[in-house]
Design an enzyme around this catalytic site. Structure first.
Site, PDB file in Angstrom:
ATOM      1  N   TYR A   1      -2.956 -10.765  15.053  1.00 45.34           N
ATOM      2  CA  TYR A   1      -2.998  -9.611  14.136  1.00 45.34           C
ATOM      3  C   TYR A   1      -4.313  -8.846  14.308  1.00 45.34           C
ATOM      4  O   TYR A   1      -4.320  -7.629  14.478  1.00 45.34           O
ATOM      5  CB  TYR A   1      -2.845 -10.106  12.691  1.00 45.34           C
ATOM      6  CG  TYR A   1      -3.106  -9.044  11.640  1.00 45.34           C
ATOM      7  CD1 TYR A   1      -2.155  -8.081  11.338  1.00 45.34           C
ATOM      8  CD2 TYR A   1      -4.327  -9.011  10.952  1.00 45.34           C
ATOM      9  CE1 TYR A   1      -2.406  -7.105  10.367  1.00 45.34           C
ATOM     10  CE2 TYR A   1      -4.575  -8.054   9.987  1.00 45.34           C
ATOM     11  CZ  TYR A   1      -3.619  -7.103   9.694  1.00 45.34           C
ATOM     12  OH  TYR A   1      -3.864  -6.140   8.746  1.00 45.34           O
TER      13      TYR A   1
ATOM     14  N   SER B   1      -8.331  -2.956   9.732  1.00 49.49           N
ATOM     15  CA  SER B   1      -8.486  -4.140   8.873  1.00 49.49           C
ATOM     16  C   SER B   1      -9.799  -4.879   9.128  1.00 49.49           C
ATOM     17  O   SER B   1     -10.285  -4.951  10.271  1.00 49.49           O
ATOM     18  CB  SER B   1      -7.316  -5.087   9.153  1.00 49.49           C
ATOM     19  OG  SER B   1      -7.590  -6.362   8.658  1.00 49.49           O
TER      20      SER B   1
ATOM     21  N   ASP C   1       0.828  -1.206   0.000  1.00 46.73           N
ATOM     22  CA  ASP C   1       0.000   0.000   0.000  1.00 46.73           C
ATOM     23  C   ASP C   1       0.864   1.258   0.000  1.00 46.73           C
ATOM     24  O   ASP C   1       0.496   2.274  -0.613  1.00 46.73           O
ATOM     25  CB  ASP C   1      -0.918   0.027   1.223  1.00 46.73           C
ATOM     26  CG  ASP C   1      -1.994  -1.023   1.152  1.00 46.73           C
ATOM     27  OD1 ASP C   1      -1.985  -1.833   0.202  1.00 46.73           O
ATOM     28  OD2 ASP C   1      -2.868  -1.044   2.040  1.00 46.73           O
TER      29      ASP C   1
ATOM     30  N   ALA D   1       3.094  -2.249   9.640  1.00 46.08           N
ATOM     31  CA  ALA D   1       2.548  -3.268  10.545  1.00 46.08           C
ATOM     32  C   ALA D   1       3.254  -4.591  10.295  1.00 46.08           C
ATOM     33  O   ALA D   1       3.843  -4.795   9.230  1.00 46.08           O
ATOM     34  CB  ALA D   1       1.048  -3.468  10.292  1.00 46.08           C
TER      35      ALA D   1
ATOM     36  N   LYS E   1       0.552 -15.746  -3.669  1.00 44.06           N
ATOM     37  CA  LYS E   1       1.110 -17.106  -3.661  1.00 44.06           C
ATOM     38  C   LYS E   1       0.473 -17.906  -4.799  1.00 44.06           C
ATOM     39  O   LYS E   1       1.162 -18.614  -5.547  1.00 44.06           O
ATOM     40  CB  LYS E   1       0.812 -17.769  -2.304  1.00 44.06           C
ATOM     41  CG  LYS E   1       1.163 -19.235  -2.221  1.00 44.06           C
ATOM     42  CD  LYS E   1       0.882 -19.779  -0.829  1.00 44.06           C
ATOM     43  CE  LYS E   1       0.882 -21.285  -0.798  1.00 44.06           C
ATOM     44  NZ  LYS E   1       0.731 -21.838   0.551  1.00 44.06           N
TER      45      LYS E   1
ATOM     46  N   GLU F   1      -9.972  -7.878   9.344  1.00 45.34           N
ATOM     47  CA  GLU F   1      -9.665  -9.001  10.244  1.00 45.34           C
ATOM     48  C   GLU F   1     -10.142  -8.693  11.671  1.00 45.34           C
ATOM     49  O   GLU F   1     -10.227  -9.593  12.498  1.00 45.34           O
ATOM     50  CB  GLU F   1      -8.164  -9.309  10.237  1.00 45.34           C
ATOM     51  CG  GLU F   1      -7.674  -9.988   8.957  1.00 45.34           C
ATOM     52  CD  GLU F   1      -8.073 -11.462   8.837  1.00 45.34           C
ATOM     53  OE1 GLU F   1      -8.202 -12.139   9.866  1.00 45.34           O
ATOM     54  OE2 GLU F   1      -8.273 -11.925   7.698  1.00 45.34           O
TER      55      GLU F   1
ATOM     56  N   ASN G   1      -9.625  -7.025   2.297  1.00 44.99           N
ATOM     57  CA  ASN G   1      -8.423  -7.456   1.564  1.00 44.99           C
ATOM     58  C   ASN G   1      -8.286  -6.724   0.238  1.00 44.99           C
ATOM     59  O   ASN G   1      -9.252  -6.624  -0.513  1.00 44.99           O
ATOM     60  CB  ASN G   1      -8.485  -8.954   1.275  1.00 44.99           C
ATOM     61  CG  ASN G   1      -8.351  -9.769   2.530  1.00 44.99           C
ATOM     62  OD1 ASN G   1      -9.181  -9.681   3.419  1.00 44.99           O
ATOM     63  ND2 ASN G   1      -7.295 -10.556   2.620  1.00 44.99           N
TER      64      ASN G   1
HETATM   65  P1  NAP Z   1       2.863  -4.941   3.814  1.00 50.73           P
HETATM   66  O1  NAP Z   1       3.055  -5.022   2.346  1.00 50.73           O
HETATM   67  O2  NAP Z   1       3.066  -6.168   4.637  1.00 50.73           O
HETATM   68  O3  NAP Z   1       3.807  -3.777   4.375  1.00 50.73           O
HETATM   69  C1  NAP Z   1       4.066  -3.626   5.752  1.00 50.73           C
HETATM   70  C2  NAP Z   1       5.037  -2.499   5.935  1.00 50.73           C
HETATM   71  O4  NAP Z   1       5.276  -2.300   7.326  1.00 50.73           O
HETATM   72  C3  NAP Z   1       6.418  -2.723   5.283  1.00 50.73           C
HETATM   73  O5  NAP Z   1       6.822  -1.539   4.642  1.00 50.73           O
HETATM   74  C4  NAP Z   1       7.317  -3.003   6.483  1.00 50.73           C
HETATM   75  O6  NAP Z   1       8.660  -2.611   6.313  1.00 50.73           O
HETATM   76  C5  NAP Z   1       6.667  -2.087   7.522  1.00 50.73           C
HETATM   77  N1  NAP Z   1       7.071  -2.398   8.894  1.00 50.73           N
HETATM   78  C6  NAP Z   1       6.981  -3.603   9.521  1.00 50.73           C
HETATM   79  N2  NAP Z   1       7.465  -3.494  10.773  1.00 50.73           N
HETATM   80  C7  NAP Z   1       7.851  -2.204  10.946  1.00 50.73           C
HETATM   81  C8  NAP Z   1       8.434  -1.489  12.017  1.00 50.73           C
HETATM   82  N3  NAP Z   1       8.727  -2.072  13.187  1.00 50.73           N
HETATM   83  N4  NAP Z   1       8.689  -0.174  11.864  1.00 50.73           N
HETATM   84  C9  NAP Z   1       8.429   0.428  10.662  1.00 50.73           C
HETATM   85  N5  NAP Z   1       7.907  -0.194   9.597  1.00 50.73           N
HETATM   86  C10 NAP Z   1       7.610  -1.505   9.746  1.00 50.73           C
HETATM   87  O7  NAP Z   1       1.366  -4.407   4.139  1.00 50.73           O
HETATM   88  P2  NAP Z   1       0.298  -3.749   3.134  1.00 50.73           P
HETATM   89  O8  NAP Z   1      -0.444  -4.842   2.462  1.00 50.73           O
HETATM   90  O9  NAP Z   1       0.943  -2.674   2.366  1.00 50.73           O
HETATM   91  O10 NAP Z   1      -0.732  -3.131   4.187  1.00 50.73           O
HETATM   92  C11 NAP Z   1      -0.560  -1.800   4.687  1.00 50.73           C
HETATM   93  C12 NAP Z   1      -1.308  -1.675   6.007  1.00 50.73           C
HETATM   94  O11 NAP Z   1      -2.689  -1.942   5.798  1.00 50.73           O
HETATM   95  C13 NAP Z   1      -0.855  -2.664   7.082  1.00 50.73           C
HETATM   96  O12 NAP Z   1      -0.972  -2.012   8.321  1.00 50.73           O
HETATM   97  C14 NAP Z   1      -1.864  -3.786   6.985  1.00 50.73           C
HETATM   98  O13 NAP Z   1      -1.968  -4.478   8.202  1.00 50.73           O
HETATM   99  C15 NAP Z   1      -3.116  -2.994   6.654  1.00 50.73           C
HETATM  100  N6  NAP Z   1      -4.140  -3.722   5.913  1.00 50.73           N
HETATM  101  C16 NAP Z   1      -3.806  -4.359   4.758  1.00 50.73           C
HETATM  102  C17 NAP Z   1      -4.782  -5.025   4.044  1.00 50.73           C
HETATM  103  C18 NAP Z   1      -4.466  -5.713   2.748  1.00 50.73           C
HETATM  104  O14 NAP Z   1      -5.301  -6.499   2.259  1.00 50.73           O
HETATM  105  N7  NAP Z   1      -3.334  -5.429   2.126  1.00 50.73           N
HETATM  106  C19 NAP Z   1      -6.123  -5.037   4.521  1.00 50.73           C
HETATM  107  C20 NAP Z   1      -6.410  -4.343   5.681  1.00 50.73           C
HETATM  108  C21 NAP Z   1      -5.430  -3.679   6.374  1.00 50.73           C
HETATM  109  P3  NAP Z   1       9.775  -3.671   5.761  1.00 50.73           P
HETATM  110  O15 NAP Z   1       9.391  -3.886   4.326  1.00 50.73           O
HETATM  111  O16 NAP Z   1      11.052  -2.961   5.923  1.00 50.73           O
HETATM  112  O17 NAP Z   1       9.628  -4.902   6.595  1.00 50.73           O
END
Ligand code: NAP
Length: 329
Positions: free
Chosen positions: A151, A127, A13, A80, A194, A129, A180
């Site tokens: 989570y 989320s 995102d 996250a 995957k 979830e 999602n």
């Molecule tokens: P993602 O691809 O897993 O990205 C997670 C990001 O968090 C990565 O940039 C990671 O950095 C960073 N991160 C992890 N631990 C950290 C820390 N301690 N300090 C600073 N940065 C940290 O997630 P996404 O799919 O883009 O989702 C973005 C947000 O929306 C998340 O909060 C997720 O839970 C939420 N969300 C996602 C979905 C979905 O379907 N995608 C749905 C609902 C909510 P590194 O790459 O360096 O590890």
């Protein structure tokens, strides 16, 4: 030029949002964790306009420094531990980053944003979830939470503390309850990617089978590029609020598998798919389907990419990616 600060910039995102905000004329700052983050090189190449700022959600002083340096108008907290399966194995870390990390972000916004006018606008990535064992279908902003994973529990804390800081301190803090959302930038550990990546590899003869968990779970899947537009729209409103962002349609994991194989011309997918209980969650979330009526009405937001188009886009991307890798061998 408005300034945006994004945590989770190296994630799916974060990349879509950076691209979108840059297109809108924002100066974009992205928080990057670690002293030598392996994703930095790719990020610099693809997003040269993003200014990286060091920081970690586990470390409040680092977040305060990052916000002082970037002086943002808008903060998007996307960072996250976001993989549900991993949260069962690393529950304490998940609570600390995905849950308490939100509290640190809000405190940093209060410190740097100033208590007088709290000028910084804050977005929290909540989320679906959080709904877990759903109490009502479809799920709305009013549906009670019943998370089914560490989570989901951490996200409930992040959501509630965002609402609490808005009500207690008058912060302009919004929470997007996103269902999602996927795309070619999705991490390979997540089920959609995957499947699409494995299907591409099977088609190219690099892989024989996909090992899957529960095929019956149903999810409301949208396209990440559509969903980041809703994040931005929330922060442009007169009043801060919470919104469900979803397509309103649900599909099973079996539907996903069938459609991905059909995309490469394989109608009978069963010989290529093996189920292994090790991929089952200790507590399952059976059905998620969101009602985004409030976002339609108040934000004027609607999803543009439907499920078949999304899966087709991901399979095509993975076919091109894996073909390019084969050629380099
Ligand atoms: P993602 O691809 O897993 O990205 C997670 C990001 O968090 C990565 O940039 C990671 O950095 C960073 N991160 C992890 N631990 C950290 C820390 N301690 N300090 C600073 N940065 C940290 O997630 P996404 O799919 O883009 O989702 C973005 C947000 O929306 C998340 O909060 C997720 O839970 C939420 N969300 C996602 C979905 C979905 O379907 N995608 C749905 C609902 C909510 P590194 O790459 O360096 O590890």
């Amino acid at each position: 030029m408005p300034r945006a600060f994004i945590t989770g910039i190296t994630g799916q995102d974060g990349q879509h949002l950076a691209e979108f905000l840059h297109g809108k004329g924002y100066e974009v700052f992205g928080m990057v964790k670690g002293q030598n983050n392996p994703k930095m090189t790719a990020m610099r190449d693809e997003f040269p306009y993003v200014e990286p700022v060091p920081g970690d959600l586990a470390d409040l002083p680092s977040i305060v420094k990052a916000l002082e340096l970037s002086q943002p108008d808008e903060v998007y907290n996307l960072a996250a531990i976001s993989f549900v399966a991993m949260s069962f194995n690393q529950a304490e870390l998940t609570a600390n980053i995905t849950g308490t990390g939100v509290l640190r972000m809000l405190d940093a916004v209060r410190i740097v944003g100033g208590s007088q006018n709290n000028a910084i606008r804050f977005y929290q990535a909540s989320s679906s979830e959080m709904f877990g064992q759903v109490r009502q279908t479809p799920q709305t902003e009013m549906t009670p939470f019943h998370p089914r994973s560490p989570y989901g529990c951490a996200k409930v804390f992040g959501h509630d503390i965002t609402v609490n800081y808005r009500e207690s301190y008058g912060l302009f803090a919004c929470s997007g309850i996103l269902f999602n959302h996927e795309g070619p930038r999705r991490g390979l550990e997540f089920v959609t990617r995957k499947v699409t990546n494995s299907v591409a590899r099977i088609k190219l003869g690099i892989q024989d089978e996909i090992v899957m968990g529960n095929l019956d779970s149903k999810r409301d899947w949208g396209y990440a590029g559509d969903y980041v537009k809703a994040m931005w729209a929330m922060l442009q409103q007169d009043e801060p609020d919470d919104y469900v962002i979803a397509t309103g349609q649900t599909h099973s994991i079996e539907d996903l598998v069938e459609r991905a194989f059909a995309e490469v011309g394989i109608e009978d997918w069963r010989p290529y798919v093996r189920q292994d209980p090790k991929f089952y969650r200790p507590a399952e979330v059976d059905l998620l389907i969101g009602d985004a009526t409030k976002a339609h009405r108040q934000l004027g937001w609607k999803p543009e990419v439907d499920f078949p188009t999304l899966i087709s886009m991901m399979v095509k991307h993975d076919l091109a990616l894996e073909t390019a890798k084969l050629r380099r061998r």
